[in-house]
Design a protein around this motif. Structure first.
Motif, mmCIF file in Angstrom:
data_model
loop_
_atom_site.group_PDB
_atom_site.id
_atom_site.type_symbol
_atom_site.label_atom_id
_atom_site.label_comp_id
_atom_site.label_asym_id
_atom_site.label_seq_id
_atom_site.Cartn_x
_atom_site.Cartn_y
_atom_site.Cartn_z
ATOM 1 N N VAL A 1 -2.575 0.633 -4.152
ATOM 2 C CA VAL A 1 -1.999 -0.678 -3.873
ATOM 3 C C VAL A 1 -1.209 -1.108 -5.098
ATOM 4 O O VAL A 1 -1.672 -0.952 -6.245
ATOM 5 N N ILE B 1 -2.105 -7.132 2.315
ATOM 6 C CA ILE B 1 -1.633 -5.770 2.044
ATOM 7 C C ILE B 1 -0.728 -5.311 3.186
ATOM 8 O O ILE B 1 -1.065 -5.451 4.364
ATOM 9 N N ASP C 1 -4.957 6.729 -1.923
ATOM 10 C CA ASP C 1 -4.552 5.438 -1.373
ATOM 11 C C ASP C 1 -4.476 4.423 -2.498
ATOM 12 O O ASP C 1 -5.477 4.138 -3.168
ATOM 13 N N SER D 1 0.842 -1.191 0.000
ATOM 14 C CA SER D 1 0.000 0.000 0.000
ATOM 15 C C SER D 1 0.881 1.245 0.000
ATOM 16 O O SER D 1 1.998 1.243 0.507
ATOM 17 N N GLU E 1 -6.931 -8.700 0.745
ATOM 18 C CA GLU E 1 -6.829 -7.608 1.712
ATOM 19 C C GLU E 1 -5.885 -7.950 2.856
ATOM 20 O O GLU E 1 -5.118 -7.097 3.313
ATOM 21 N N ARG F 1 -6.716 1.603 -3.858
ATOM 22 C CA ARG F 1 -6.983 0.571 -2.860
ATOM 23 C C ARG F 1 -8.457 0.158 -2.866
ATOM 24 O O ARG F 1 -8.774 -1.027 -2.781
#
Length: 481
Positions: free
Chosen positions: A105, A454, A103, A96, A451, A441
Motif C-alpha cells: 500500500v 484503499i 501486496d 494498493s 482500509e 498491506r
C-alpha cells in the motif's frame, strides 16, 4: 469539503481557508473554483520508467475513458495530490499494488510544513561569512551560516522561527526563498559581515559576482599527501596555501618519506604537526580561502643554517590550483618570482583536474509529524514507529529520503531528485511537499490504516481524489530513484 458563500466557495485544503470566486484560484494558486467545485490546479504526478521522455497528460476520474491503461510500473506521487487538511480524513490517495509478488500500500499526500527548511551545501573555499552569521534574502533574515564542511560552506535556511516567529515580511520572504530553492530556482542571498551569494540547486554558486568553478581537492596537508611524489626533482619546496591547514612538503611526513631535504622555510601561523599549519591568514576570497593576494605574506625570513640557499626553487599553490606562483631565492634568501617552469605546469594542472565541479546542493528538511499522520492511520504513533523501524518506506515525490534517528519523522531529501515544480506553499506561511508512505498491506492494516480508502491503480484512475481531475505520467528525473 466546501461551504457556499454567495458565489464563492470556501477551500479547506489548508488552514487559510480562502473563499474563492468562480474561475479564480486561492492565495496559494494551487486550488481553484471551477464550475462550483474546488479543484487542484496541477495534475497528480505518476512516475513510470516505461513512459517516453517528456511525459503525458491523461484523463483522471473519467469513467468512460477508453484510452490505454497506466503503465504497470506507475508510482503515484504526492505531487498534485492534495492535502489531508483537515487531518481527520484519509490521505487523498491510498493505492494498493503488487511489488514482486508482495501486496503493498502506498499512502500519498501533499504535506503542509511549518517546521521545515533547507540545508545548503556550497562548494567553495571562499569565505562567505563568520559561522553563525545571519543570511538574508531581500533584507530579511532567513537563516544562518553553520559549520563548514570539507571543501564546502554550509547554510541553514528557514525553520519555524523564521517562518512564523518573526515579522510578516520575514515569514513571507523566508517562505518564498525556500520555495524557490526547493523548486530549483536561483536565490540571491547576503550574509551579515560577509559575501553575497547566488544559490541554485545543481548549479555553481556565484560569490560576490564571481561564479565558482572548482571545489578544493583537499586541505593543504591532503594536497601535499596526494601530489608530493610528483614534485620530487622538479622543485625544492612546495607550500599549499589553505585557510584551514596549509601544507609544507619538506616538513610534511609525505616529504620525509620521499627523502625531502630541509629548506630553512619558516611559516607565519600556528604549527600543528610537522608540515601542517593553522591560521596562516584570516579567511577571505584570496588564495585557498584566505585573505591573501600575495602568498609570500605568510613566509618569515628563511634560515640558511636550516637549508636555505640561493637558487632554491619554491612553488606556492592553492588547494584548487587556480592560484600558483614560482620563486627562486636570491643571494639575500629573498624569494623572487619567476615564470612557472613547464615541468611544473603539469603538477598544477593535476591539482585542478582532481578538483570536482563547484555546485550548490539543496536538501529539504521537514518534520512529517503532527496530524498529517492521521491521514495514514487512525493511530498516528504507529506510523512513526513503522518509519523509524524501516518497515514503512518514506519517499518525497518518488525520491528516497534520509530519515533522522530519534523521535518523530524528520527527513531530508535532495530537491534535484524530485520532478520539477514538486513543492508548493500556503500563505500561513508554510511549504507544501509531496510525501509517500509505502508498506506491506498487512502491516498497514495492523497499524490502523484506512482500509475503506484503499484503491488499486485502476480504481484510483476512475474515482480520482477529493480534488483531482487529471494526471501526468512522466519518467523519474535523471537523478531520481
Amino acid at each position: 469539503m466546501a461551504d457556499q458563500n454567495i458565489e464563492k466557495i470556501r477551500c479547506d485544503a489548508c488552514p487559510v481557508m480562502c473563499y474563492i470566486a468562480p474561475g479564480q484560484t486561492g492565495a496559494c494558486d494551487r486550488y481553484a473554483n471551477v464550475d462550483g467545485r474546488i479543484l487542484r490546479t496541477d495534475p497528480v504526478v505518476l512516475l513510470s520508467r516505461t513512459v517516453e521522455t517528456g511525459g503525458r497528460i491523461v484523463p483522471f476520474a473519467t469513467r468512460d475513458w477508453q484510452g490505454e491503461p497506466f503503465p504497470a510500473d506507475s508510482f503515484v506521487t504526492g505531487i498534485g495530490s492534495g492535502t489531508t487538511y483537515p487531518d481527520y480524513k484519509p490521505a487523498p490517495f491510498i493505492v494498493s499494488s503488487s511489488i514482486e509478488g508482495a501486496d503493498m500500500v502506498t499512502v500519498v499526500t501533499e504535506a503542509i510544513f511549518s517546521y521545515c527548511g533547507v540545508k545548503v551545501k556550497i562548494d567553495t573555499d571562499r569565505h562567505l561569512g563568520p559561522e553563525g552569521a545571519i543570511v538574508r534574502a531581500d533584507g530579511e533574515a532567513v537563516g544562518h551560516i553553520t559549520t563548514a564542511e570539507y571543501g564546502s560552506q554550509m547554510l541553514s535556511l528557514g525553520g519555524v522561527q523564521h517562518l512564523t516567529g518573526g515579522s510578516k515580511a520575514e515569514g513571507r520572504i523566508t517562505c518564498a526563498a525556500l520555495l524557490a530553492l526547493c523548486n530549483g530556482k536561483a536565490v540571491a542571498l547576503t550574509i551579515d559581515g560577509g559575501s553575497s551569494v547566488t544559490v541554485q540547486a545543481g548549479q555553481p554558486p556565484i560569490v560576490d559576482g564571481r561564479p565558482e568553478r572548482r571545489m578544493r581537492v583537499g586541505c593543504g596537508s591532503a594536497t601535499i599527501g596526494m601530489f608530493a611524489s610528483q614534485w620530487v626533482g622538479l622543485v625544492d619546496e612546495v607550500v599549499v596555501v589553505d585557510d584551514h591547514i596549509t601544507g609544507v612538503v619538506s616538513e610534511h611526513q609525505a616529504g620525509k618519506v620521499l627523502g625531502w631535504q630541509p629548506t630553512g622555510i619558516r611559516i607565519k601561523g600556528h604549527r600543528s604537526t610537522p608540515g601542517r599549519y593553522f591560521r596562516v591568514s584570516e579567511p577571505g576570497l584570496g588564495w585557498g580561502g584566505t585573505k591573501l593576494s600575495d602568498p609570500l605574506d605568510i613566509l618569515a625570513p628563511w634560515e640558511a643554517k636550516r637549508g636555505a640557499r640561493p637558487g632554491l626553487r619554491l612553488l606556492m599553490v592553492s588547494t584548487t590550483g587556480e592560484e600558483y606562483a614560482y620563486y627562486e631565492l636570491d643571494e639575500s634568501l629573498t624569494p623572487q618570482k619567476q615564470p612557472l617552469p613547464e615541468a611544473l605546469r603539469a603538477t598544477v594542472a593535476m591539482i585542478d583536474e582532481n578538483c570536482e565541479p563547484s555546485l550548490c546542493t539543496v536538501l529539504f528538511i521537514g518534520g512529517a509529524g503532527g496530524s498529517l499522520r492521521a491521514g495514514v492511520t487512525q493511530n498516528p504513533v504507529r506510523l512513526t514507529r513503522s518509519v523509524q523501524a524501516g518497515e514503512t518506506r518514506l519517499t518525497s515525490g518518488g525520491a528516497d529520503c534520509y530519515v533522522w534517528p530519534g523521535g518523530g519523522i524528520t527527513f531530508m531529501v535532495d530537491v534535484t531528485r524530485l520532478p520539477a515544480g514538486a513543492f508548493g506553499y500556503v500563505p500561513t506561511p508554510a511549504l507544501v511537499a509531496p510525501l509517500e508512505f509505502t508498506l506491506p498491506r498487512a502491516a498497514y492494516l495492523a497499524m490502523g490504516g484506512h482500509e475503506d480508502a484503499i484503491r488499486d491503480l485502476a480504481q484510483t484512475r476512475l474515482e480520482g481524489g477529493e480534488y483531482q481531475v487529471e494526471a501526468r505520467i512522466q519518467p523519474p528525473p535523471a537523478r531520481g530513484p
